[in-house]
Design an enzyme around this catalytic site. Structure first.
Site, mmCIF file in Angstrom:
data_model
loop_
_atom_site.group_PDB
_atom_site.id
_atom_site.type_symbol
_atom_site.label_atom_id
_atom_site.label_comp_id
_atom_site.label_asym_id
_atom_site.label_seq_id
_atom_site.Cartn_x
_atom_site.Cartn_y
_atom_site.Cartn_z
ATOM 1 C CG ASP A 176 -9.889 5.994 17.846
ATOM 2 O OD1 ASP A 176 -9.012 5.277 17.295
ATOM 3 O OD2 ASP A 176 -10.889 6.394 17.232
HETATM 4 C C1 BGC Z 1 -9.989 4.721 14.218
HETATM 5 C C2 BGC Z 1 -10.388 3.453 14.948
HETATM 6 C C3 BGC Z 1 -9.425 2.359 14.591
HETATM 7 C C4 BGC Z 1 -8.025 2.798 14.967
HETATM 8 C C5 BGC Z 1 -6.955 1.772 14.652
HETATM 9 C C6 BGC Z 1 -8.541 5.072 14.456
HETATM 10 O O1 BGC Z 1 -8.136 6.133 13.646
HETATM 11 O O2 BGC Z 1 -10.813 5.790 14.637
HETATM 12 O O3 BGC Z 1 -11.699 3.107 14.610
HETATM 13 O O4 BGC Z 1 -9.793 1.174 15.252
HETATM 14 O O5 BGC Z 1 -7.706 3.973 14.232
HETATM 15 O O6 BGC Z 1 -6.754 1.678 13.285
#
Ligand code: BGC
Length: 789
Positions: A233
């Protein structure tokens, strides 16, 4: 599928250690590393990843400004459809849009469990049940990847709250993890093979998911046979070398070379085998080779026509995006998600108040700001800039014309959508745009500001009403005074359901509560029917208004087509068929894990074990407002003729069939749910667990058979202390004995019940007898992690 654009092994052999390390993180937020130099057998292109999961969020280079795309219902709404083939079609449309806009991996779906209704991201998840979430997640992945676009199954694992999400340590026993928090991921991996899996932010038993070898390697790869790439993530990696060793391939976003250098240094120092770097690099190269559509298509035909950040798409670009067809699909999907929770008979006619009749002449008062601008999605990284949005009010007017009267009743909270930064709106909520608490503090200025707004809006939602709010109430009551039917649109403002933030209570904002109460008084005085159209991505408390309204339609956050879908359902052009996939509790104090929510001093104890959602309420025999799987229809269904056929007792294969009949005069769809119970297991098991479901469409008077096939695993629990043949501990145990099979229209509306007896699974070592168990101190799983706590 087109052949890979390059030979992965040949490229890998030609890359230097530094190049391989640089493949293991992005070049920025959205792109992977590319190579094109003499000596390489062929160039390696970069691929672009983009958020979903409920529509494409392709960034434009300006923070929080995206290229328009179709906003489909969010996962919790799609969960209420219980419709695998619809989910596949929606995901395929998202894949087509990704190809059209030049994105090769869409970051979704999310299949985390809903442990508490307060989690701010529940709208992004399907369910409180792993079979339900796993089935819909697998349908999503299959639909998306069928277009050649990779999925990213997230957030792996046990990311069940947003407060402290980057450091909270989940303390759960292995059985709870395997049966509850990992099972949906396992199902998707086995059924649909997502090309990437995204690890979560949180820690699990003290170890960040990004660095958790047990999770990323032992469970995901060794137990489930996963072969794709594991992605972090965003900013979830704390120790790059530890993460690589644990099984994390691609770190996102890039760190401008900082962590690549750490990898190279660790290899040179003999702390990390180069073969580990090679394996991770191979998986990233395989991903690139799999999803790269070739140079002609990589940018996507929509983007090839040019796009300036913030601009709408041209007619030609909308055509290339299939925007009209996808909007129709969004509307169809929204209609399938809408859930009729309550539909009481009107005092005079004694027939249910919904659907409203098109032929009648009485006034219909449509009250509420959400009627004009619906709550179509939640806040944070899954936000989509929709190609268009259907207004429920317009759609209702197009059916009932001048019978419709309208008043807003309350002011939209700030940030109800992503364009909503109006100082007047802030002021109406007693907030100032210049408030110190809104000052930008961190990297993603807009997102951080959104979070601060979110907190303030939730706070403002509990304050006494402002003068503006009172004026709006008076206006709404006056408008509804002579109506025959009142339909009030309420729900959670976007700021209540927002990534990186949890809700503070189950309540609707105080101005909306006051509005419902005023309209309920009016109903009692004038005899008008009162319908609540509730838009929320997770349950809300319905005290004290529930019994004072005639009908409740839960819309979920149902995407850009929800306006027309709501009008169709209210007027009976569409027969509602949604069923909630998250229990609506009576009060927050009733919910699983409430005493432990949301942890303390960096740790959250999942003390309720496998008992979340309906498993919890059923174990405690606790009343709920609406149970898991509940949803009414304008017709009624009969269930008969339950038959069990043991196909192979030793292997635990059982066929379950029954017949469902639509006994009303309208066509409709019913979600038939199969639950299994194991009343005398050696461990505490839930009263019932969902093991299958089918959505049936039946014409008036029509009957159809439904058939399910159960396998050993459907009867099994995770035995954490049994030893496996390979020396590791823990396995799925199907204990012999009697099992209860239930077929229901919801988890609390069981229509048919039968029992069967199965033998022990002979391939599993016998249960450790209780006496001996006392001498087994604890499982290796717990021992192995205890040291890290
Ligand atoms: C979120 C993800 C997301 C990623 C990219 C993160 O903060 O938890 O779900 O895909 O950011 O935006």
């Amino acid at each position: 599928m087109a052949p890979p654009p390059f030979d992965v092994d040949a490229v890998l052999a030609a890359l230097t250690l530094t190049e391989k390390a640089s493949l293991l993180s992005g070049v920025d937020d959205w792109f992977t590393q590319s190579f094109d130099r003499p000596g390489l057998p062929s160039p390696v292109p970069a691929i672009e990843v983009g958020d979903g999961p409920h529509g494409l969020r392709k960034e434009t280079g300006i923070d929080m400004v995206w290229v328009p795309a179709t906003a489909f219902p969010t996962a919790s709404a799609m969960g209420a459809s219980w419709d695998r083939s619809l989910m596949r079609r929606v995901a395929a449309a998202i894949g087509e849009e990704a190809r059209a806009e030049g994105v090769q991996v869409v970051l979704g779906p999310g299949v985390n469990m809903k442990r508490s209704p307060l989690c701010g991201r529940n709208f992004e998840y399907f369910s409180e049940d792993p079979v339900h979430a796993g089935e819909l997640g697998a349908a999503y992945v299959a639909g998306l990847q069928g277009t050649g676009v990779g999925a990213s199954l997230k957030h792996f694992a046990a990311n069940n709250q947003e407060v402290e999400r980057t450091r909270i340590s989940v303390v759960a026993d292995e059985r709870t993890l395997r049966e509850t928090y990992l099972a949906a991921f396992e199902r998707v991996v086995r059924l649909a093979d997502p090309w990437t899996v995204m690890c979560s932010y949180n820690r699990l038993l003290g170890v960040h998911a990004s660095q958790n070898r047990w999770l990323l390697t032992e469970v995901l790869r060794e137990d489930w046979g996963y072969r794709g790439a594991v992605v972090s993530d965003w900013d979830a990696v704390h120790d790059r070398v530890a993460a690589l060793r644990a099984g994390l391939d691609l770190e996102m976003p890039g760190t401008q070379g900082r962590t690549d250098a750490e990898i190279v240094a660790a290899v040179h120092a003999g702390e990390l085998a180069e073969s580990v770097v090679d394996e991770a690099a191979r998986r990233v190269l395989q991903l690139v080779a799999r999803v790269y559509p070739g140079p002609a298509e990589a940018r996507g035909p929509v983007m090839a026509l040019g796009h300036v950040a913030g601009d709408r798409l041209s007619a030609e670009q909308l055509r290339l995006l299939h925007a009209d067809e996808h909007h129709e699909l969004a509307r169809e999907a929204a209609a399938a998600c809408l859930t009729l929770l309550r539909n009481q008979p009107a005092p005079v006619t004694e027939t249910p108040v919904l659907p409203l009749t098109e032929e009648a002449s009485g006034t219909v008062a449509v009250i509420g700001a959400f009627a004009d601008r619906p709550r179509i999605q939640g806040g944070g990284s899954s936000g989509v800039d929709p190609t268009r949005v259907d207004s429920p009010l317009d759609a209702l007017r197009s059916i009932a014309g001048r019978r419709i009267v309208h008043a807003p009743g309350y002011v939209h909270a700030p940030k109800n959508d992503y364009q909503d930064d109006n100082p007047a709106v802030f002021a109406a909520h007693g907030l100032s745009m210049d408030d110190d608490r809104l000052r930008v503090r961190r990297r993603s200025a807009t997102l951080v500001r959104d979070l601060q707004v979110a907190e303030l809006v939730q706070h403002a939602g509990r304050l006494p009403l402002s003068d503006t709010a009172r004026d709006l109430l008076d206006e709404a009551t006056a408008v509804a005074e002579t109506a025959e039917a009142i339909v009030v649109f309420v729900g959670l403002p976007l700021s209540y359901e927002q990534e990186a933030n949890d809700r503070v209570s189950l309540d609707l904002p105080s101005d909306q509560l006051a509005l419902i109460s005023r309209l309920a008084d009016l109903r009692e005085r004038t005899g008008a029917s009162l319908t609540v159209v509730l838009s929320s991505g997770s349950p809300v408390a319905m005290d004290p208004w529930h019994d004072r309204v005639d009908a409740i339609v839960e819309t979920g956050l149902a995407g850009q087509g929800m306006g027309a879908a709501i009008a169709d359902v209210l007027f009976g052009r569409v027969n509602p068929s949604g069923k909630i996939a998250e229990t609506f509790p009576l009060a927050i104090e009733d919910t699983p894990g409430f005493p432990n929510w949301s942890g303390e001093r960096g740790t959250v104890l999942y003390g309720e074990g496998v008992f979340i959602g309906y498993r919890w309420y059923d174990a405690l025999r606790r009343p709920v407002r609406y149970p898991f799987g509940h949803g009414l229809s304008y017709t009624e269904f009969d269930y008969d003729d339950l038959r069990l056929e043991v196909l192979d007792a030793v292997a635990g294969r059982v066929r379950v069939t029954c017949t469902v009949t639509n006994r009303g005069s309208r066509a409709g769809a019913e979600v038939v749910q199969l639950y299994v119970g194991d009343p005398d297991a050696a461990v505490h098991r839930p009263v019932r667990e969902l093991r299958g479901f089918e959505k049936l469409r039946l014409g008036p008077g029509e009957s159809a058979p439904v058939s399910f096939e159960l396998e050993s695993r459907d009867f099994a629990y995770w035995d954490s202390v049994a030893s496996r043949a390979d020396g590791r501990t823990g396995l799925w145990r199907r204990e012999g004995g009697e099992f209860r099979i239930e077929i229901g229209s919801s988890s609390r509306d069981i229509r048919l019940t039968a029992s069967l007896t199965l033998p022990d699974d002979p391939t599993i070592p016998a249960l450790i007898p209780d006496a001996e168990l006392l001498s087994v101190t604890s499982s290796r799983f717990v021992d192995g992690h205890a040291a890290q706590l």
